[in-house]
Scaffold this motif. Structure first.
Motif, PDB file in Angstrom:
ATOM      1  N   SER A  39       0.804  -1.243   0.000  1.00  0.00           N
ATOM      2  CA  SER A  39       0.000   0.000   0.000  1.00  0.00           C
ATOM      3  C   SER A  39       0.829   1.282   0.000  1.00  0.00           C
ATOM      4  N   GLN A  41       2.439   4.550  -1.373  1.00  0.00           N
ATOM      5  CA  GLN A  41       2.250   5.505  -2.460  1.00  0.00           C
ATOM      6  C   GLN A  41       3.485   6.393  -2.619  1.00  0.00           C
ATOM      7  N   HIS A 260      -0.295  -0.700  -4.545  1.00  0.00           N
ATOM      8  CA  HIS A 260      -1.503   0.087  -4.840  1.00  0.00           C
ATOM      9  C   HIS A 260      -1.637   1.173  -3.790  1.00  0.00           C
ATOM     10  N   TYR A 261      -2.634   2.018  -3.949  1.00  0.00           N
ATOM     11  CA  TYR A 261      -2.876   3.103  -2.989  1.00  0.00           C
ATOM     12  C   TYR A 261      -3.166   2.538  -1.610  1.00  0.00           C
ATOM     13  N   SER A 264      -7.717   5.573  -0.329  1.00  0.00           N
ATOM     14  CA  SER A 264      -8.542   5.487  -1.531  1.00  0.00           C
ATOM     15  C   SER A 264      -9.179   6.831  -1.866  1.00  0.00           C
ATOM     16  N   PHE A 288      -2.341  10.686  -7.604  1.00  0.00           N
ATOM     17  CA  PHE A 288      -2.249  10.049  -6.291  1.00  0.00           C
ATOM     18  C   PHE A 288      -2.120   8.527  -6.445  1.00  0.00           C
ATOM     19  N   GLN A 289      -2.338   8.038  -7.658  1.00  0.00           N
ATOM     20  CA  GLN A 289      -2.182   6.593  -7.931  1.00  0.00           C
ATOM     21  C   GLN A 289      -0.725   6.201  -8.186  1.00  0.00           C
ATOM     22  N   VAL A 291       2.882   5.059  -7.449  1.00  0.00           N
ATOM     23  CA  VAL A 291       3.516   4.239  -6.411  1.00  0.00           C
ATOM     24  C   VAL A 291       5.017   4.192  -6.689  1.00  0.00           C
TER      25      VAL A 291
END
Ligand code: GP9
Ligand code: MN
Length: 431
Positions: A39, A41, A260-261, A264, A288-289, A291
């Motif tokens: 998770s 980012q 992934h984020y 959300s 914001f997606q 990574v």
């Protein structure tokens, strides 16, 4: 049927991106670590909070001269979350529009995945994860992908110690310490995938490991994220120190990625606070997606690479560096290092990012300014976007056909030996 793969091979063929001669084979024969940063980012790299760097180890690594770091690299997962990331990274196939490809097709389908390809080149391949083996159907999918070993929960003596557990399972520091013991025993060269989990929603952490204040957005599902991310960073720092102390560092390539984020799109006000903006647009949410994606190797010419890409592009990129010829493989991504890399990043729902345009939640923006596109004033954008959309839709639907039709059973790339699931057993008693 067998003929269904034909148009797909044609599509793949018409989008071939050749290897980069400067990088091809630079990591040939090296051990490969693929470290899955749960998770995580991109905005957390270099982020400061509570008077300190949130991720000092990863931030330093990001700027290291032997690290190739990507700052326009996006996650492309759908509902399959972690499993979609794994599917993309090791197959260059997308996850499915709904559900998880690993769960629904991992047991039965034919794959030509990274572990199988590399083990046929003399690598030992292993995946490490402190959770139960059946999560995301890993215990079956990994056989189809040709993993020699899968070290899951029963291999970790500390897995059931309540002091060593938090949130989703084993704490990363303990997990990585125990993993190190196994790694030391792997015949080299090896390909080792190491899947962390502490930085997973709901971002719980025991008091003694909370060494940074929670965020103060007031959004409970967001505020703990900084604490588990900080912990993940420390765990990585310890693991890197071990790699150096053990000597493995000198003959290894270390690949890091966020799957992934962690926060959300449902948390707009909190995201605005974190990004220090009055409000967030859909363009902000698209960005914001992003990574982390980093490739590190002693002697590698590093730097910040601004190429646009995502998880689907990782496999061809790594094979370029490893000197593995993959022109005959069915890959939907293209080598990030290739001069012909395709800088279109499809999201699983058909949205996309390119260096020029963003489509997110059905709104269109200019990537460089974040301004919304007025098509009446920019008809050229409309045409360009129609072409991009066509590529996005074809890629996603062709990839879906490969998985739902099990089409790789009709096509074996020259030199590849089909995987036989019966050759693998991840039961601790029998390995
Ligand atoms: C658990 C894990 C979490 O084994 O890897 O998956 P996620 O919820 O992030 O998809
Ligand atoms: Mn995940």
């Amino acid at each position: 049927s067998a003929k269904d793969i034909k148009p797909i091979l044609k599509f793949i063929d018409s989008h071939q991106a050749p290897d980069n001669v400067q990088y091809f084979g630079k990591a040939k024969g090296k051990n490969v670590f693929v470290i899955h940063l749960e998770s995580l980012q991109q905005f957390m790299i270099g982020y400061k909070w509570d008077g300190q760097e949130v991720m000092p180890n990863l931030t330093k690594f990001y700027h290291d001269q032997s690290t190739m770091s990507f700052d326009n690299f996006y996650n492309q997962v759908g509902q399959g979350k972690t499993s979609d990331a794994e599917t993309m990274l090791e197959n260059s196939l997308y996850g499915l529009p709904s559900g998880s490809a690993m769960v629904n097709y991992g047991t039965s389908n034919t794959f030509q995945a990274a572990p199988a390809i590399l083990s046929q080149q003399g690598y030992t391949t292993a995946s490490f994860h402190g959770d139960v083996a059946s999560f995301w159907n890993r215990d079956n999918a990994y056989k189809s992908w040709g993993y020699d070993y899968f070290f899951s929960k029963p291999f970790y003596k500390d897995a059931d110690n309540p002091n060593y557990n938090v949130g989703y399972g084993m704490k990363d520091k303990i997990f990585l310490q125990d993993t190190a013991q196994y790694i030391q025993q792997l015949p080299q060269p090896f390909y080792a995938k190491v899947i962390t989990v502490t930085n997973h929603y709901p971002y719980d952490l025991d008091k003694q490991n909370q060494t940074i204040k929670p965020f103060n957005t007031g959004d409970n599902t967001v505020d703990g994220y900084v604490q588990t991310a900080h912990y993940l960073d420390q765990a990585f720092g310890e693991f890197l120190a071990w790699l150096k102390a053990s000597g493995l560092y000198n003959n290894s390539m270390i690949v890091l990625y966020g799957d992934h984020y962690g926060i959300s799109d449902n948390h707009r006000p909190a995201i605005a606070k974190l990004l220090n903006k009055p409000e967030v647009t859909n363009a902000d949410l698209a960005n914001f997606q992003k990574v982390p994606f980093m490739i590190h190797m002693p002697g590698l010419k590093g730097g910040i690479n601004h190429t646009y890409g995502g998880e689907i592009d990782v496999l061809p990129t790594l094979f370029d560096l490893l000197g593995v010829k993959d022109d005959n493989y069915v890959q939907f991504g293209t080598d990030l290092l290739s001069p012909k890399h395709i800088s279109i990043v499809p999201f699983r729902d058909g949205d996309f990012v390119t260096p020029q345009y963003i489509k997110y939640q059905n709104q269109y923006f200019y990537t460089q300014t974040g301004k919304q596109i007025d098509f009446s004033k920019d008809p050229a954008a409309k045409q360009a976007i129609a072409k991009i959309q066509d590529y996005v839709d074809t890629s996603l639907s062709d990839s879906d056909k490969v998985i739902t039709g099990d089409l790789l059973r009709f096509y074996t790339p020259a030199g590849f030996k089909k995987v036989n699931r019966k050759d693998y057993n991840y039961n601790p008693a029998k390995t």
